[in-house]
Write a protein that holds these residues in place. Structure first.
Motif, PDB file in Angstrom:
ATOM      1  N   CYS A  19       0.838  -1.210   0.000  1.00  0.00           N
ATOM      2  CA  CYS A  19       0.000   0.000   0.000  1.00  0.00           C
ATOM      3  C   CYS A  19       0.868   1.254   0.000  1.00  0.00           C
ATOM      4  O   CYS A  19       0.559   2.221  -0.703  1.00  0.00           O
ATOM      5  N   ASP A  20       1.953   1.240   0.772  1.00  0.00           N
ATOM      6  CA  ASP A  20       2.864   2.385   0.797  1.00  0.00           C
ATOM      7  C   ASP A  20       3.453   2.629  -0.591  1.00  0.00           C
ATOM      8  O   ASP A  20       3.613   3.774  -1.017  1.00  0.00           O
ATOM      9  N   ALA A  21       3.770   1.557  -1.308  1.00  0.00           N
ATOM     10  CA  ALA A  21       4.354   1.691  -2.644  1.00  0.00           C
ATOM     11  C   ALA A  21       3.352   2.256  -3.650  1.00  0.00           C
ATOM     12  O   ALA A  21       3.754   2.815  -4.670  1.00  0.00           O
ATOM     13  N   LEU A  22       2.057   2.128  -3.377  1.00  0.00           N
ATOM     14  CA  LEU A  22       1.029   2.627  -4.296  1.00  0.00           C
ATOM     15  C   LEU A  22       0.730   4.112  -4.118  1.00  0.00           C
ATOM     16  O   LEU A  22       0.027   4.695  -4.942  1.00  0.00           O
ATOM     17  N   GLN A  23       1.238   4.711  -3.060  1.00  0.00           N
ATOM     18  CA  GLN A  23       1.014   6.130  -2.844  1.00  0.00           C
ATOM     19  C   GLN A  23       1.707   6.918  -3.959  1.00  0.00           C
ATOM     20  O   GLN A  23       2.609   6.409  -4.624  1.00  0.00           O
ATOM     21  N   ASP A  24       1.314   8.167  -4.150  1.00  0.00           N
ATOM     22  CA  ASP A  24       1.812   8.984  -5.265  1.00  0.00           C
ATOM     23  C   ASP A  24       3.326   8.929  -5.431  1.00  0.00           C
ATOM     24  O   ASP A  24       3.826   8.709  -6.517  1.00  0.00           O
ATOM     25  N   ASP A  25       4.046   9.172  -4.357  1.00  0.00           N
ATOM     26  CA  ASP A  25       5.509   9.160  -4.466  1.00  0.00           C
ATOM     27  C   ASP A  25       6.102   7.995  -3.665  1.00  0.00           C
ATOM     28  O   ASP A  25       7.255   8.038  -3.280  1.00  0.00           O
ATOM     29  N   LEU A  59      -1.989 -11.340  -1.593  1.00  0.00           N
ATOM     30  CA  LEU A  59      -1.597  -9.948  -1.353  1.00  0.00           C
ATOM     31  C   LEU A  59      -2.458  -8.972  -2.148  1.00  0.00           C
ATOM     32  O   LEU A  59      -2.860  -7.925  -1.628  1.00  0.00           O
ATOM     33  N   LYS A  60      -2.743  -9.296  -3.396  1.00  0.00           N
ATOM     34  CA  LYS A  60      -3.558  -8.413  -4.231  1.00  0.00           C
ATOM     35  C   LYS A  60      -4.925  -8.191  -3.583  1.00  0.00           C
ATOM     36  O   LYS A  60      -5.408  -7.057  -3.500  1.00  0.00           O
ATOM     37  N   ASN A  61      -5.548  -9.255  -3.098  1.00  0.00           N
ATOM     38  CA  ASN A  61      -6.853  -9.131  -2.440  1.00  0.00           C
ATOM     39  C   ASN A  61      -6.758  -8.313  -1.165  1.00  0.00           C
ATOM     40  O   ASN A  61      -7.635  -7.492  -0.873  1.00  0.00           O
ATOM     41  N   ARG A  62      -5.694  -8.523  -0.402  1.00  0.00           N
ATOM     42  CA  ARG A  62      -5.514  -7.758   0.841  1.00  0.00           C
ATOM     43  C   ARG A  62      -5.265  -6.281   0.559  1.00  0.00           C
ATOM     44  O   ARG A  62      -5.781  -5.417   1.264  1.00  0.00           O
ATOM     45  N   VAL A  63      -4.483  -5.985  -0.469  1.00  0.00           N
ATOM     46  CA  VAL A  63      -4.197  -4.590  -0.815  1.00  0.00           C
ATOM     47  C   VAL A  63      -5.486  -3.891  -1.235  1.00  0.00           C
ATOM     48  O   VAL A  63      -5.749  -2.758  -0.817  1.00  0.00           O
ATOM     49  N   ARG A  64      -6.282  -4.555  -2.046  1.00  0.00           N
ATOM     50  CA  ARG A  64      -7.547  -3.941  -2.498  1.00  0.00           C
ATOM     51  C   ARG A  64      -8.482  -3.663  -1.336  1.00  0.00           C
ATOM     52  O   ARG A  64      -9.246  -2.702  -1.374  1.00  0.00           O
ATOM     53  N   THR A  65      -8.447  -4.490  -0.305  1.00  0.00           N
ATOM     54  CA  THR A  65      -9.296  -4.290   0.867  1.00  0.00           C
ATOM     55  C   THR A  65      -8.699  -3.254   1.820  1.00  0.00           C
ATOM     56  O   THR A  65      -9.405  -2.393   2.333  1.00  0.00           O
ATOM     57  N   HIS A  66      -7.382  -3.336   2.019  1.00  0.00           N
ATOM     58  CA  HIS A  66      -6.710  -2.493   3.011  1.00  0.00           C
ATOM     59  C   HIS A  66      -6.549  -1.040   2.557  1.00  0.00           C
ATOM     60  O   HIS A  66      -6.642  -0.125   3.368  1.00  0.00           O
ATOM     61  N   ALA A  71      -5.949   1.695  -4.784  1.00  0.00           N
ATOM     62  CA  ALA A  71      -6.116   0.428  -5.501  1.00  0.00           C
ATOM     63  C   ALA A  71      -7.136   0.534  -6.637  1.00  0.00           C
ATOM     64  O   ALA A  71      -7.013  -0.148  -7.649  1.00  0.00           O
ATOM     65  N   ILE A  72      -8.113   1.399  -6.482  1.00  0.00           N
ATOM     66  CA  ILE A  72      -9.148   1.561  -7.507  1.00  0.00           C
ATOM     67  C   ILE A  72      -8.527   1.972  -8.846  1.00  0.00           C
ATOM     68  O   ILE A  72      -8.903   1.474  -9.894  1.00  0.00           O
ATOM     69  N   ALA A  76      -2.629  -1.925 -12.416  1.00  0.00           N
ATOM     70  CA  ALA A  76      -1.357  -2.386 -12.981  1.00  0.00           C
ATOM     71  C   ALA A  76      -0.228  -2.241 -11.964  1.00  0.00           C
ATOM     72  O   ALA A  76       0.661  -3.102 -11.887  1.00  0.00           O
ATOM     73  N   ALA A  77      -0.270  -1.172 -11.184  1.00  0.00           N
ATOM     74  CA  ALA A  77       0.756  -0.974 -10.156  1.00  0.00           C
ATOM     75  C   ALA A  77       0.658  -2.060  -9.087  1.00  0.00           C
ATOM     76  O   ALA A  77       1.678  -2.566  -8.620  1.00  0.00           O
ATOM     77  N   ILE A  78      -0.566  -2.417  -8.709  1.00  0.00           N
ATOM     78  CA  ILE A  78      -0.747  -3.494  -7.729  1.00  0.00           C
ATOM     79  C   ILE A  78      -0.154  -4.787  -8.283  1.00  0.00           C
ATOM     80  O   ILE A  78       0.583  -5.494  -7.588  1.00  0.00           O
ATOM     81  N   ASP A  79      -0.477  -5.091  -9.536  1.00  0.00           N
ATOM     82  CA  ASP A  79       0.054  -6.307 -10.158  1.00  0.00           C
ATOM     83  C   ASP A  79       1.581  -6.319 -10.128  1.00  0.00           C
ATOM     84  O   ASP A  79       2.197  -7.346  -9.839  1.00  0.00           O
TER      85      ASP A  79
END
Length: 114
Positions: A19-25, A59-66, A71-72, A76-79
């Motif tokens: 989740c931290d890696a998905l943030q803007d920066d 992990l993908k399912n947990r990231v989408r929930t957490h 995640a919305i 591709a970044a989640i993958d």
């Protein structure tokens, strides 16, 4: 799939890391991810997950929930992030499988000089 408290805590920390890696920066912490992947291998993820989905799917399912907000829009970044964690886990679990255990009775191969 039933897990141990150690595995659950490690999965939770990996989810936070993703989740931290998905943030803007946000940057992905490879070193921490490798340490957590090794922790999963050491704590028997392979045994607990043998009838379940691969680590990347969990992990993908947990990231989408957490962290649903990034995640919305960042499928591709989640993958990419969970694939990286899966590769790290595959590497360390292969290493863990190849290291003889002290209590297993496996002898080390003879070493030669020269």
């Amino acid at each position: 799939m039933q897990t141990t408290p150690e595995i659950e805590a490690t999965l939770s920390r990996l989810t936070d890391l993703c989740c931290d890696a998905l943030q803007d920066d946000g940057a992905f912490n490879d070193e921490q991810a490798e340490s957590l992947a090794k922790n999963l291998a050491t704590n028997g993820w392979k045994q607990h997950s043998k009838n379940g989905p691969p680590l990347s799917t969990v992990l993908k399912n947990r990231v989408r929930t957490h962290c649903p907000e990034p995640a919305i829009h960042r499928g591709a970044a989640i993958d990419g992030v969970v694939a990286k964690v899966q590769r790290l886990y595959d590497q360390v679990s292969r290493f863990e499988d190849s290291v003889p255990r002290e209590d297993s009775g496996e002898a080390l191969p003879p070493r030669t000089l020269g």
